[in-house]
Design a protein around this motif. Structure first.
Motif, PDB file in Angstrom:
ATOM      1  N   VAL A   1       0.838  -1.210   0.000  1.00  0.00           N
ATOM      2  CA  VAL A   1       0.000   0.000   0.000  1.00  0.00           C
ATOM      3  C   VAL A   1       0.869   1.254   0.000  1.00  0.00           C
ATOM      4  O   VAL A   1       0.603   2.217  -0.738  1.00  0.00           O
ATOM      5  N   PHE A   2       1.921   1.241   0.773  1.00  0.00           N
ATOM      6  CA  PHE A   2       2.760   2.433   0.864  1.00  0.00           C
ATOM      7  C   PHE A   2       3.660   2.621  -0.353  1.00  0.00           C
ATOM      8  O   PHE A   2       4.330   3.649  -0.474  1.00  0.00           O
ATOM      9  N   SER A   3       3.661   1.658  -1.261  1.00  0.00           N
ATOM     10  CA  SER A   3       4.425   1.809  -2.501  1.00  0.00           C
ATOM     11  C   SER A   3       3.601   2.418  -3.632  1.00  0.00           C
ATOM     12  O   SER A   3       4.153   2.738  -4.691  1.00  0.00           O
ATOM     13  N   LEU A   4       2.294   2.594  -3.420  1.00  0.00           N
ATOM     14  CA  LEU A   4       1.420   3.107  -4.473  1.00  0.00           C
ATOM     15  C   LEU A   4       1.700   4.579  -4.760  1.00  0.00           C
ATOM     16  O   LEU A   4       2.200   5.309  -3.903  1.00  0.00           O
ATOM     17  N   SER A   5       1.348   5.020  -5.970  1.00  0.00           N
ATOM     18  CA  SER A   5       1.649   6.397  -6.373  1.00  0.00           C
ATOM     19  C   SER A   5       0.757   7.420  -5.680  1.00  0.00           C
ATOM     20  O   SER A   5       1.158   8.569  -5.483  1.00  0.00           O
ATOM     21  N   ILE A   6      -0.463   7.023  -5.318  1.00  0.00           N
ATOM     22  CA  ILE A   6      -1.353   7.900  -4.560  1.00  0.00           C
ATOM     23  C   ILE A   6      -1.114   7.639  -3.074  1.00  0.00           C
ATOM     24  O   ILE A   6      -1.078   6.486  -2.648  1.00  0.00           O
ATOM     25  N   PRO A   7      -0.958   8.681  -2.276  1.00  0.00           N
ATOM     26  CA  PRO A   7      -0.672   8.456  -0.845  1.00  0.00           C
ATOM     27  C   PRO A   7      -1.898   7.974  -0.076  1.00  0.00           C
ATOM     28  O   PRO A   7      -2.972   8.571  -0.157  1.00  0.00           O
ATOM     29  N   PHE A   8      -1.720   6.887   0.637  1.00  0.00           N
ATOM     30  CA  PHE A   8      -2.750   6.342   1.525  1.00  0.00           C
ATOM     31  C   PHE A   8      -2.148   6.164   2.915  1.00  0.00           C
ATOM     32  O   PHE A   8      -0.981   5.814   3.045  1.00  0.00           O
TER      33      PHE A   8
ATOM     34  N   SER B   1       5.744  -3.101  14.872  1.00  0.00           N
ATOM     35  CA  SER B   1       7.120  -3.016  14.367  1.00  0.00           C
ATOM     36  C   SER B   1       7.193  -2.160  13.108  1.00  0.00           C
ATOM     37  O   SER B   1       8.158  -1.414  12.905  1.00  0.00           O
ATOM     38  N   PHE B   2       6.164  -2.232  12.266  1.00  0.00           N
ATOM     39  CA  PHE B   2       6.126  -1.404  11.053  1.00  0.00           C
ATOM     40  C   PHE B   2       5.838   0.059  11.381  1.00  0.00           C
ATOM     41  O   PHE B   2       6.203   0.947  10.598  1.00  0.00           O
ATOM     42  N   ARG B   3       5.199   0.323  12.509  1.00  0.00           N
ATOM     43  CA  ARG B   3       4.915   1.717  12.883  1.00  0.00           C
ATOM     44  C   ARG B   3       6.205   2.488  13.158  1.00  0.00           C
ATOM     45  O   ARG B   3       6.227   3.718  13.054  1.00  0.00           O
ATOM     46  N   LYS B   4       7.269   1.793  13.492  1.00  0.00           N
ATOM     47  CA  LYS B   4       8.552   2.462  13.669  1.00  0.00           C
ATOM     48  C   LYS B   4       9.057   3.020  12.339  1.00  0.00           C
ATOM     49  O   LYS B   4       9.730   4.056  12.301  1.00  0.00           O
ATOM     50  N   LYS B   5       8.722   2.330  11.257  1.00  0.00           N
ATOM     51  CA  LYS B   5       9.127   2.769   9.913  1.00  0.00           C
ATOM     52  C   LYS B   5       8.160   3.802   9.356  1.00  0.00           C
ATOM     53  O   LYS B   5       8.575   4.709   8.612  1.00  0.00           O
ATOM     54  N   TYR B   6       6.866   3.658   9.698  1.00  0.00           N
ATOM     55  CA  TYR B   6       5.832   4.552   9.159  1.00  0.00           C
ATOM     56  C   TYR B   6       5.036   5.181  10.316  1.00  0.00           C
ATOM     57  O   TYR B   6       3.830   4.949  10.458  1.00  0.00           O
ATOM     58  N   PRO B   7       5.672   5.993  11.156  1.00  0.00           N
ATOM     59  CA  PRO B   7       4.992   6.486  12.368  1.00  0.00           C
ATOM     60  C   PRO B   7       3.826   7.428  12.099  1.00  0.00           C
ATOM     61  O   PRO B   7       2.909   7.525  12.934  1.00  0.00           O
ATOM     62  N   ASP B   8       3.834   8.114  10.963  1.00  0.00           N
ATOM     63  CA  ASP B   8       2.796   9.109  10.688  1.00  0.00           C
ATOM     64  C   ASP B   8       1.667   8.592   9.801  1.00  0.00           C
ATOM     65  O   ASP B   8       0.620   9.243   9.693  1.00  0.00           O
ATOM     66  N   THR B   9       1.869   7.449   9.169  1.00  0.00           N
ATOM     67  CA  THR B   9       0.880   6.983   8.191  1.00  0.00           C
ATOM     68  C   THR B   9       0.300   5.608   8.507  1.00  0.00           C
ATOM     69  O   THR B   9      -0.643   5.178   7.853  1.00  0.00           O
ATOM     70  N   LEU B  10       0.867   4.913   9.478  1.00  0.00           N
ATOM     71  CA  LEU B  10       0.344   3.604   9.885  1.00  0.00           C
ATOM     72  C   LEU B  10      -0.182   3.716  11.311  1.00  0.00           C
ATOM     73  O   LEU B  10       0.545   4.117  12.230  1.00  0.00           O
ATOM     74  N   HIS B  11      -1.454   3.367  11.480  1.00  0.00           N
ATOM     75  CA  HIS B  11      -2.127   3.520  12.768  1.00  0.00           C
ATOM     76  C   HIS B  11      -2.691   2.168  13.204  1.00  0.00           C
ATOM     77  O   HIS B  11      -3.004   1.319  12.372  1.00  0.00           O
ATOM     78  N   LEU B  12      -2.839   1.986  14.501  1.00  0.00           N
ATOM     79  CA  LEU B  12      -3.294   0.701  15.034  1.00  0.00           C
ATOM     80  C   LEU B  12      -4.253   0.918  16.198  1.00  0.00           C
ATOM     81  O   LEU B  12      -3.963   1.699  17.108  1.00  0.00           O
ATOM     82  N   ILE B  13      -5.376   0.245  16.156  1.00  0.00           N
ATOM     83  CA  ILE B  13      -6.288   0.150  17.295  1.00  0.00           C
ATOM     84  C   ILE B  13      -6.362  -1.323  17.674  1.00  0.00           C
ATOM     85  O   ILE B  13      -6.682  -2.178  16.845  1.00  0.00           O
TER      86      ILE B  13
END
Length: 245
Positions: free
Chosen positions: A24-31, A50-62
């Motif tokens: 998803v994060f490789s797509l040309s449109i930002p999601f 663990s992935f939130r360390k790489k994508y702290p602003d765009t990956l969220h978890l509940i």
């Protein structure tokens, strides 16, 4: 620029979730992505953390305390997305049965072509499903036929779980009055949007059954949908009072 977020419920998806996040994060449109995890015993939430360390602003978890149903997961995600000001909110499975590349097509159907709700449809152009058992395919296809007969809703894939909503659809809906929690949740969401006066469109996709992990479908989910659909024509729905763009 539009703010887009994909809501992905998870339960035991350790084989898929990391690969899906990277795709998803490789797509040309930002999601952005919001994972709703129901205390997966296999450690899915730990992988997401663990992935939130790489994508702290765009990956969220509940993280929730246990299995509470697909519908409640999405409703939790919808409310979070509205509170945080996203323009387009997506539903997507975690198992790659929905091709992430099609996210861009759903987004453009709403952002460029004027739809309020874009549905990734398995039945818009015939039947475009790969690797499903024939019994499940027949049940899914005729579930949509059944929905059309009972409600009159002009949607060929009423049970589709790959969807883009504009924020005005979800903010208009009275989400607290969505009753179905399993298979029928997808039907009730589409019916409510349609009866509210929003523009629904179907974008043909190729649906491929999961190759990793285990399906979460069961017979009780179908039973809820069957009886719930019979009640839909009697549901009072709030009409959209704004203007379409």
């Amino acid at each position: 620029m539009d703010r887009n977020i994909i809501i992905i419920p998870t339960y035991n998806e350790k084989e898929n979730i990391g690969l899906l996040i990277e795709k998803v994060f490789s797509l040309s449109i930002p999601f952005e992505i919001l994972i709703i995890d129901d205390n997966s015993p296999d450690g899915t939430a730990n992988i997401v953390q663990s992935f939130r360390k790489k994508y702290p602003d765009t990956l969220h978890l509940i993280e929730r305390g246990g299995k509470q149903g697909l519908g409640t997961a999405y409703l939790t995600g919808f409310k979070w997305a509205l509170e945080n000001g996203y323009d387009y909110i997506f539903e997507m499975d975690a198992d790659f049965s929905h091709n992430p590349d099609d996210l861009e097509r759903l987004y453009k159907a709403c952002s460029e072509k004027g739809a309020d709700m874009a549905i990734g449809s398995r039945y818009k152009d015939g039947v475009t499903v790969i690797n499903w058992p024939i019994g499940r395919l027949i049940m899914s296809y005729y579930a949509s036929v059944y929905v059309h007969i009972i409600t009159g809703m002009p949607v060929k894939d009423a049970t589709a779980g790959f969807v883009c909503y504009s924020s005005r659809v979800l903010s208009t809906m009275e989400l607290g009055r969505i009753r179905m929690k399993g298979y029928g949740f997808q039907i009730e969401m589409k019916y409510t949007a349609w009866k509210s006066g929003f523009r629904l469109c179907e974008v043909p996709i190729i649906f491929m059954d999961r190759t990793r992990g285990t399906s979460k479908m069961n017979s009780g989910i179908f039973g809820e949908a069957f009886w719930g659909v019979l009640r839909l024509p009697f549901k009072k729905v709030k009409k959209y009072s704004g203007k379409h763009q």
